[in-house]
Write a protein that holds these residues in place. Structure first.
Motif, PDB file in Angstrom:
ATOM      1  N   SER A   1     -75.588 -19.793  26.898  1.00  0.00           N
ATOM      2  CA  SER A   1     -74.585 -18.933  27.508  1.00  0.00           C
ATOM      3  C   SER A   1     -74.496 -17.584  26.811  1.00  0.00           C
ATOM      4  CB  SER A   1     -73.226 -19.621  27.425  1.00  0.00           C
ATOM      5  OG  SER A   1     -72.205 -18.750  27.809  1.00  0.00           O
ATOM      6  N   LYS A   2     -74.233 -16.533  27.601  1.00  0.00           N
ATOM      7  CA  LYS A   2     -73.996 -15.227  26.996  1.00  0.00           C
ATOM      8  C   LYS A   2     -72.501 -14.977  26.817  1.00  0.00           C
ATOM      9  CE  LYS A   2     -78.288 -12.997  28.078  1.00  0.00           C
ATOM     10  NZ  LYS A   2     -78.995 -11.838  28.623  1.00  0.00           N
ATOM     11  N   GLN A   3     -71.687 -15.938  27.276  1.00  0.00           N
ATOM     12  CA  GLN A   3     -70.252 -15.793  27.082  1.00  0.00           C
ATOM     13  C   GLN A   3     -69.888 -16.134  25.641  1.00  0.00           C
ATOM     14  OE1 GLN A   3     -68.471 -17.898  30.569  1.00  0.00           O
ATOM     15  NE2 GLN A   3     -66.629 -16.909  29.784  1.00  0.00           N
ATOM     16  N   LEU A   4     -69.023 -15.338  25.059  1.00  0.00           N
ATOM     17  CA  LEU A   4     -68.651 -15.552  23.672  1.00  0.00           C
ATOM     18  C   LEU A   4     -67.319 -16.274  23.559  1.00  0.00           C
ATOM     19  CD1 LEU A   4     -69.554 -12.045  22.221  1.00  0.00           C
ATOM     20  CD2 LEU A   4     -70.843 -14.165  21.991  1.00  0.00           C
ATOM     21  N   VAL A   5     -67.219 -17.128  22.567  1.00  0.00           N
ATOM     22  CA  VAL A   5     -65.969 -17.821  22.279  1.00  0.00           C
ATOM     23  C   VAL A   5     -65.635 -17.606  20.802  1.00  0.00           C
ATOM     24  CG1 VAL A   5     -64.813 -20.058  22.200  1.00  0.00           C
ATOM     25  CG2 VAL A   5     -66.433 -19.569  24.027  1.00  0.00           C
ATOM     26  N   LEU A   6     -64.392 -17.230  20.541  1.00  0.00           N
ATOM     27  CA  LEU A   6     -63.931 -17.049  19.166  1.00  0.00           C
ATOM     28  C   LEU A   6     -63.467 -18.389  18.612  1.00  0.00           C
ATOM     29  CD1 LEU A   6     -63.067 -15.068  16.847  1.00  0.00           C
ATOM     30  CD2 LEU A   6     -60.857 -14.901  17.987  1.00  0.00           C
ATOM     31  N   HIS A   7     -64.137 -18.879  17.583  1.00  0.00           N
ATOM     32  CA  HIS A   7     -63.739 -20.131  16.944  1.00  0.00           C
ATOM     33  C   HIS A   7     -62.785 -19.798  15.810  1.00  0.00           C
ATOM     34  CE1 HIS A   7     -66.913 -22.918  18.690  1.00  0.00           C
ATOM     35  NE2 HIS A   7     -67.158 -21.738  19.230  1.00  0.00           N
ATOM     36  N   ALA A   8     -61.561 -20.267  15.937  1.00  0.00           N
ATOM     37  CA  ALA A   8     -60.536 -19.916  14.960  1.00  0.00           C
ATOM     38  C   ALA A   8     -60.647 -20.806  13.737  1.00  0.00           C
ATOM     39  CB  ALA A   8     -59.160 -20.066  15.583  1.00  0.00           C
ATOM     40  N   THR A   9     -60.803 -20.209  12.561  1.00  0.00           N
ATOM     41  CA  THR A   9     -60.783 -21.002  11.330  1.00  0.00           C
ATOM     42  C   THR A   9     -59.492 -20.750  10.558  1.00  0.00           C
ATOM     43  OG1 THR A   9     -62.054 -19.288  10.230  1.00  0.00           O
ATOM     44  CG2 THR A   9     -63.286 -21.129  11.116  1.00  0.00           C
ATOM     45  N   ASN A  10     -58.789 -19.671  10.895  1.00  0.00           N
ATOM     46  CA  ASN A  10     -57.479 -19.430  10.292  1.00  0.00           C
ATOM     47  C   ASN A  10     -56.597 -18.662  11.256  1.00  0.00           C
ATOM     48  OD1 ASN A  10     -55.456 -17.852   8.372  1.00  0.00           O
ATOM     49  ND2 ASN A  10     -56.152 -19.697   7.358  1.00  0.00           N
ATOM     50  N   ILE A  11     -55.328 -19.072  11.310  1.00  0.00           N
ATOM     51  CA  ILE A  11     -54.398 -18.442  12.243  1.00  0.00           C
ATOM     52  C   ILE A  11     -53.149 -17.998  11.494  1.00  0.00           C
ATOM     53  CG2 ILE A  11     -52.888 -18.884  14.230  1.00  0.00           C
ATOM     54  CD1 ILE A  11     -55.188 -21.039  14.899  1.00  0.00           C
ATOM     55  N   GLU A  12     -52.753 -16.768  11.765  1.00  0.00           N
ATOM     56  CA  GLU A  12     -51.497 -16.241  11.201  1.00  0.00           C
ATOM     57  C   GLU A  12     -50.593 -15.873  12.350  1.00  0.00           C
ATOM     58  OE1 GLU A  12     -51.280 -12.858   8.273  1.00  0.00           O
ATOM     59  OE2 GLU A  12     -53.349 -13.489   8.032  1.00  0.00           O
ATOM     60  N   PHE A  13     -49.305 -16.196  12.210  1.00  0.00           N
ATOM     61  CA  PHE A  13     -48.357 -15.813  13.239  1.00  0.00           C
ATOM     62  C   PHE A  13     -47.668 -14.535  12.823  1.00  0.00           C
ATOM     63  CE2 PHE A  13     -49.088 -20.279  13.648  1.00  0.00           C
ATOM     64  CZ  PHE A  13     -49.335 -20.391  14.994  1.00  0.00           C
ATOM     65  N   VAL A  14     -47.761 -13.526  13.678  1.00  0.00           N
ATOM     66  CA  VAL A  14     -47.261 -12.218  13.284  1.00  0.00           C
ATOM     67  C   VAL A  14     -45.738 -12.166  13.347  1.00  0.00           C
ATOM     68  CG1 VAL A  14     -47.354  -9.754  13.777  1.00  0.00           C
ATOM     69  CG2 VAL A  14     -49.403 -11.153  14.006  1.00  0.00           C
ATOM     70  N   GLU A  15     -45.153 -12.845  14.327  1.00  0.00           N
ATOM     71  CA  GLU A  15     -43.692 -12.772  14.467  1.00  0.00           C
ATOM     72  C   GLU A  15     -42.990 -13.993  13.865  1.00  0.00           C
ATOM     73  OE1 GLU A  15     -43.065 -12.335  18.648  1.00  0.00           O
ATOM     74  OE2 GLU A  15     -44.265 -10.536  18.746  1.00  0.00           O
ATOM     75  N   GLY A  16     -43.753 -14.925  13.315  1.00  0.00           N
ATOM     76  CA  GLY A  16     -43.141 -16.169  12.823  1.00  0.00           C
ATOM     77  C   GLY A  16     -42.970 -17.129  13.983  1.00  0.00           C
ATOM     78  N   VAL A  17     -43.154 -18.440  13.732  1.00  0.00           N
ATOM     79  CA  VAL A  17     -43.090 -19.431  14.820  1.00  0.00           C
ATOM     80  C   VAL A  17     -41.632 -19.715  15.176  1.00  0.00           C
ATOM     81  CG1 VAL A  17     -43.853 -21.725  15.537  1.00  0.00           C
ATOM     82  CG2 VAL A  17     -45.176 -20.444  13.871  1.00  0.00           C
TER      83      VAL A  17
END
Lengths: 95, 95
Positions: free
Chosen positions: B79-95
């Protein structure tokens, strides 16, 4: 930052405002850790560079290993295709 | 690293090996400098997260602003479609 091999390289062209621009494709292969396991990753990314970076990329032979720093943007306003806009280019093997 | 708003969020599911995984889409908008000029950038990126990151993403409401670190990979082998595999996530506004 994305590293990879330059697998396609268009000729340097100029915008109507006279700014050099070049389109390319980058083939990336690496090993990443995901869900605790090693995983071979392979992808191809379309890229775009302006000015100094455009001249740099246009000067090298296809197949070169490069490290590109930049940002992702849609190919056009409503496109879901992504293009990597190169703002800095490093040559891994030397030109 | 890509920041953006979670605009689509599938339900948490499990791989055959029992690893939690979630698919999402991220909408990114920013201003970048390119060829010496400011440029508004907008793109949508498909994303994928496993394990801890999958549980994190699955717990938040769509629309949240997040910063994702990870790697790009093809959606499937050819596939030429790209997928971002998340290895770390930060919440900018807080959960």
């Amino acid at each position: 930052m994305l590293s990879g091999n330059l697998i396609e390289l268009d000729a340097l062209r100029y915008t109507p405002a006279g700014i050099p621009v070049v389109n390319f494709r980058l083939s990336h292969a690496s090993e990443q850790i995901e869900a605790g396991d090693k995983r071979a990753v392979q992808c191809e990314v379309a890229g775009l560079a302006f000015e100094r970076e455009a001249r740099l990329i246009a000067a090298v032979r296809p197949g070169m290993q490069v490290k590109i720093t930049g940002f992702l943007a849609g190919k056009s306003r409503d496109s879901k295709q992504l293009v990597l806009h190169a703002t800095n280019i490093e040559f891994v093997e030397g030109v």
